[in-house]
Design a protein around this motif. Sequence first.
Motif, PDB file in Angstrom:
ATOM      1  N   LYS A1012     -51.901   0.278  22.086  1.00  0.00           N
ATOM      2  CA  LYS A1012     -50.839   1.191  21.623  1.00  0.00           C
ATOM      3  C   LYS A1012     -49.451   0.578  21.827  1.00  0.00           C
ATOM      4  O   LYS A1012     -48.590   0.623  20.953  1.00  0.00           O
ATOM      5  N   ASN A1013     -49.278  -0.018  23.010  1.00  0.00           N
ATOM      6  CA  ASN A1013     -47.979  -0.646  23.289  1.00  0.00           C
ATOM      7  C   ASN A1013     -47.707  -1.803  22.337  1.00  0.00           C
ATOM      8  O   ASN A1013     -46.575  -2.007  21.892  1.00  0.00           O
ATOM      9  N   MET A1014     -48.784  -2.581  22.049  1.00  0.00           N
ATOM     10  CA  MET A1014     -48.633  -3.708  21.106  1.00  0.00           C
ATOM     11  C   MET A1014     -48.193  -3.212  19.740  1.00  0.00           C
ATOM     12  O   MET A1014     -47.317  -3.794  19.089  1.00  0.00           O
ATOM     13  N   THR A1015     -48.870  -2.121  19.244  1.00  0.00           N
ATOM     14  CA  THR A1015     -48.500  -1.560  17.933  1.00  0.00           C
ATOM     15  C   THR A1015     -47.048  -1.064  17.961  1.00  0.00           C
ATOM     16  O   THR A1015     -46.313  -1.236  16.985  1.00  0.00           O
ATOM     17  N   ARG A1016     -46.671  -0.434  19.129  1.00  0.00           N
ATOM     18  CA  ARG A1016     -45.281   0.017  19.220  1.00  0.00           C
ATOM     19  C   ARG A1016     -44.312  -1.167  19.140  1.00  0.00           C
ATOM     20  O   ARG A1016     -43.277  -1.110  18.467  1.00  0.00           O
ATOM     21  N   VAL A1017     -44.666  -2.253  19.815  1.00  0.00           N
ATOM     22  CA  VAL A1017     -43.804  -3.451  19.794  1.00  0.00           C
ATOM     23  C   VAL A1017     -43.711  -3.999  18.378  1.00  0.00           C
ATOM     24  O   VAL A1017     -42.633  -4.367  17.894  1.00  0.00           O
ATOM     25  N   ASN A1019     -44.173  -2.359  15.566  1.00  0.00           N
ATOM     26  CA  ASN A1019     -43.357  -1.453  14.754  1.00  0.00           C
ATOM     27  C   ASN A1019     -41.868  -1.652  15.054  1.00  0.00           C
ATOM     28  O   ASN A1019     -41.018  -1.633  14.151  1.00  0.00           O
ATOM     29  N   GLY A1020     -41.539  -1.848  16.360  1.00  0.00           N
ATOM     30  CA  GLY A1020     -40.129  -2.070  16.719  1.00  0.00           C
ATOM     31  C   GLY A1020     -39.596  -3.354  16.113  1.00  0.00           C
ATOM     32  O   GLY A1020     -38.476  -3.399  15.592  1.00  0.00           O
ATOM     33  N   ALA A1022     -40.737  -4.822  13.371  1.00  0.00           N
ATOM     34  CA  ALA A1022     -40.578  -4.595  11.930  1.00  0.00           C
ATOM     35  C   ALA A1022     -39.300  -3.803  11.661  1.00  0.00           C
ATOM     36  O   ALA A1022     -38.556  -4.078  10.703  1.00  0.00           O
ATOM     37  N   LEU A1023     -39.029  -2.789  12.521  1.00  0.00           N
ATOM     38  CA  LEU A1023     -37.816  -1.981  12.354  1.00  0.00           C
ATOM     39  C   LEU A1023     -36.565  -2.844  12.521  1.00  0.00           C
ATOM     40  O   LEU A1023     -35.603  -2.753  11.757  1.00  0.00           O
ATOM     41  N   VAL A1024     -36.611  -3.736  13.513  1.00  0.00           N
ATOM     42  CA  VAL A1024     -35.457  -4.627  13.743  1.00  0.00           C
ATOM     43  C   VAL A1024     -35.242  -5.549  12.556  1.00  0.00           C
ATOM     44  O   VAL A1024     -34.110  -5.780  12.115  1.00  0.00           O
ATOM     45  N   LYS A1025     -36.379  -6.072  12.005  1.00  0.00           N
ATOM     46  CA  LYS A1025     -36.256  -6.950  10.835  1.00  0.00           C
ATOM     47  C   LYS A1025     -35.638  -6.221   9.667  1.00  0.00           C
ATOM     48  O   LYS A1025     -34.751  -6.732   8.974  1.00  0.00           O
ATOM     49  N   ARG A1026     -36.164  -4.982   9.422  1.00  0.00           N
ATOM     50  CA  ARG A1026     -35.609  -4.210   8.311  1.00  0.00           C
ATOM     51  C   ARG A1026     -34.119  -3.932   8.544  1.00  0.00           C
ATOM     52  O   ARG A1026     -33.296  -3.997   7.635  1.00  0.00           O
TER      53      ARG A1026
END
Length: 1214
Positions: A1012-1017, A1019-1020, A1022-1026
Amino acid sequence: MSAIVAQSHHIFGIRAGVTNNVFYFDEQTIIFPCGNNCLRYNIDQKWQKFIQGSEKSHGMQALAISPNRRYLAVSERGEKGSITVYDLQQEQSKKRKVLTGGEVPVQEFLCMAFSPDSKYLIAQSGAPDWTLFYWVWEKQKVMATMKTSSMSNPISQVSFNPQDNTQICITGNGVFKLFRYAEGSLKQSSFQKLEGQNILCHAWVSEERVIAGTETAKLLVFESGDLRWEMSVEPASQEADRLRSSTEQHALSISHARVSAIVAYSKGFACSAGPGAVCLFEKTEEKDVYRKTREIRIPQDLHSHEPSHAEQQQFAALCISPSEETLVGSTDRGQLYSITLSSVEMSRGEQAKFEFLSYSFHYGIITGLDICIRKPLIATCSLDRSVRIWNYETSSLELYKEFQEEAYSITLHPSGLFILVGFTDKLRLMNLLIDDIRTFREFTVRGCRECAFSNGGHLFAAVNGNIIHIYSSTTFENILNLKGHNGKVRSIVWSPDDSRLVSCGMDGAVYEWNTITSKRESESVLKSCSYTGITISPDAKTFFAVGSDCTLKEITDSQILREVHSDDVAYTTVVMSHSGRMIFTGTATGTIRAMKYPLPIQKEWNEYQGHAAPVTKMAITHDDQFLLTVCEHGCLYIWRIIDKEGRGLKREKEVIYAEEILITKSDLEEKNQVMTELKTRVEELKMENEYQLRLKDMNYNEKIKELTEKFIQEMESLKTKNQVLKTEKDKQELNHEKEIADVVERHSKEQQDLESANNQKLMLEYEKYQELQMKSQRMQEEYEKQLHEMEESRTLALEELTEYYEAKLQDKLVLLDQCQDESRQQVREFDESKKQMEEDGDREIQDIRIKYERQLRDEKETSLRLKGETGLMRKKFSSLQREIDERMSEIERMKAEHNKLQSVIKSLEKDIMGLKKEIQERDETIQDKEKRIYDLKKKNQELEKFKFVLDYKIKELKKQIEPRENDIKEMKEQIQEMEVELERFLKLNTQLELNVTELKQKLKATDKEMHKNMTRVRNGEALVKRFKTDLHTCVGFIQEPKKLKDCIRELYERYVQQSDVVEIVGVDADIQKEYARQREHLERTVASLQKKLTKDSEIHRADNIRIMQENVTLIREINELRRELKVTRTHLHDLEVETRLNRKKGKQSSTEPRVRSTGDRSRTETRLNFEEEAERIIELQRLQIQRLRDQTHAQEQSYTMRPLSGGKLPALTA
């Protein structure tokens, strides 16, 4: 070149979404849909025949086969839904009729069924009308239509009664209806309200009984339209528990259990029973009851990283062969399984398992396809996470393996020994071993959508977004990085000499790269087109590209020379033959187009209907013999490239394929070791068999000798019997000749007497005949006179009557005129009354008609029931008639046997007389033997004396054996102590196992949290890239403040959502706290329970020790009482001996003085008193011993459930 034709050669795959997508054509052939075709597949010989689908079809929806297995109905989607009926008995499965809804707008037909005589066809249309059509399909005539359901209650299946063309069953979500066709319309005969019951399938098991399966894994049995009983069908819970790793998965699998397919056969029916299971039900002796006999499961897939995934498949269709030998089923993942029912019946103690009918197929979108030069292999990969290696020469599956990640691209080394596969996380280079696919190198290229080995195999190219990496196949170094595309690269291809690489992408660019200098040598950019496929000519001067603008482009020297439009059909991929004379393109509708090269100015191509989904990849073998295509439905097509006359293309060189394979050293050593062990085992078995054969030969030779001796003896005895019978026969022949001569003499005498008597009777009868003839002449003369007188009187009477009737006739004429006038008036009145009567009659007829139609319907139903009963009675009558005939034949046979036995009895009576004589002789011999027996009895008495002596010796030897038996007892006691220690160790082991399982569960929970933490990382990140990309675009408006302000506001609104973040974090924290609190509570309860258990065990042990001590004291008391009893018995024995001696002495000394006798009397009296007292003491001790025994027995019963203690009790002394 327009003469080139692509002919369907072989297909791997099955369409999973088609209703009723598998059934038997005959015992060896099955039919199933694949792509846009139907396939006739021979299970034994492995050949395939194709039934082509309709042009402009959007795919198949449902299939149905007629009961006589001659006609196949295929429902297809299109602008209008249609049903095509094929004749399967013709060689090419000729198309017979095409049925449509006519004026009723129908988009698709969901399910179909043929009538029992194959003349009628019913089909159920889909939403929104849900109309049922009833055709005479050979005349293409719609007999009746009926709206069967609404949008909220979809229909899943329709079927005919197997014994009645006019009765139809329809089932669906909350729907079970029976219709009957009568007087040109469908009329509902029964309706069941089944709220909350979604019926997925049904089957007729008899003329009046239907069994239906629901989404909640229930079986409903309907009889004459009424629900009789229901039962739930679920796979065995033990098996489910063993196969699933956790209770959540077990609960999830049971919740998805549903009955999705049912098929009936003579013994009962088979139905799907949840994920990966099929249950067989058979009729019982009780009426209307079915019993579950076996459960058949899909086996685990050992080629997958999670073998239990294969067991989660749901069966979509089931069918049984005409001989009811084989059961075949298709699953929702596009796999075909089969099992022989005889093997199921034989393996009663084991779990029955399905097998693949042919091979394991892809069930996801096939994303990659490639071939090699040295071997006839095809490599494919799919989003179903599998990689498969096929052989197009043998049309077989060589290898396959499932992985944890989805595979996006694949390429096969020219040697056929290695493959390169692009997964979501990495690019992996793998060895193709003899029975496995193993990774030996990984590259950090994520989500590689395209990869390709060079033609020489020394390099390979891999696409990473818009960059192309080139690696060495020997050193695995990244040699070059080709950068230039602005969009994702969709296709790459090497030139024949590997000096150049051509690529195309979604940015509308086609680039030619130099693989030595990494420079672009040519380019063609068309931003209005997003390219999806590219190929290169054999001379490497011309490229052919396809894309989103529905054209095929020929590009030379960075210029588009020619464009071929596709009639508004998007091309998805393109490939060119190695001869350079033909081009094949795949379309988004699933068709294949073949064109000649040079490309024609006009639209000239051959189009072939193959796939039912967009073609994803294409390839041509290096000898230009086969075209290979794959699609999004997971089907692999092999097309043979031929000319119009049906001949294959000439090969420039004869292709010799390599036969080398890869195998690891450990596997080879293991297999060699197994081979040597098997060879030694074979030699041992040969020796054993030879030895057994020799023994059998010896035994058989001995038996043959014995049999020959027996047969010789029997032959001699038969010869003697034959001679005796011959002498008896001669005697009987002489007797018969004498009897015949006597009978002939008697017969001649009787014949003479009869002749004389008959002559006298004839004379008397002749005299009587003459007298009767005279009488008849006299009577004839008298009758002639009477006739003459009667004629004269008749003429006179006739004249008088004519005069009388003429006068009367005139009176009647006058009356007739009057009556005619009256009749005219009555006719007018009658007409008026007739009209009124007709009107009343019409009303009555209408009422009577309605009444009698109801009666007729009831009578028809009763007649149908009576027909069934009469059929049963006829069968019973025919069986009884057969039994009567058999009994009559038996009676005749018994009579013949009776006659034979009578003759045998006569012969046996003669034998009895002879045997009586023998008995007399044997009586004499018996008397002699009785004397001998008397002598033997005397000897037997002497031997019994010897036996007594030997028994005494045996007793002495037994006394010597007793010490050893005591030793054995002690050893047994030691073994019991060891078993107690073993039980203690087992308890410790179980406790340790529980601790291990707890730790494993904790580890799993931590793994889940980590993921779960890995997926959160991720996603974070990807969010930073966007955010960075959006910020970069904002920086472009640095000179324009308004746009910059708007852009930053948009960024704020898009990315800054603090309230949601706070809420999510708060919710996660609450969940973790609750989880920790629950966990602490459970650990506390476990600790308190363990303390209680230890306290109870200590109390139990103390009780056990106390009871053992009491038992020890009781046993000691019993032993002391036994010793006292022994002493008293010996004392009593001594007293008895003394009394006997005294009696003897008293007899001897009877002559002594009386003074001594009086002294003796006093002594004897004291001795007698002492004996009485001793007997009384003994009796009291016996009663006390019995009481103690009862107490010990009661205590043993009360403490039988207590465990064995560690100590030993003292032995009971006898």
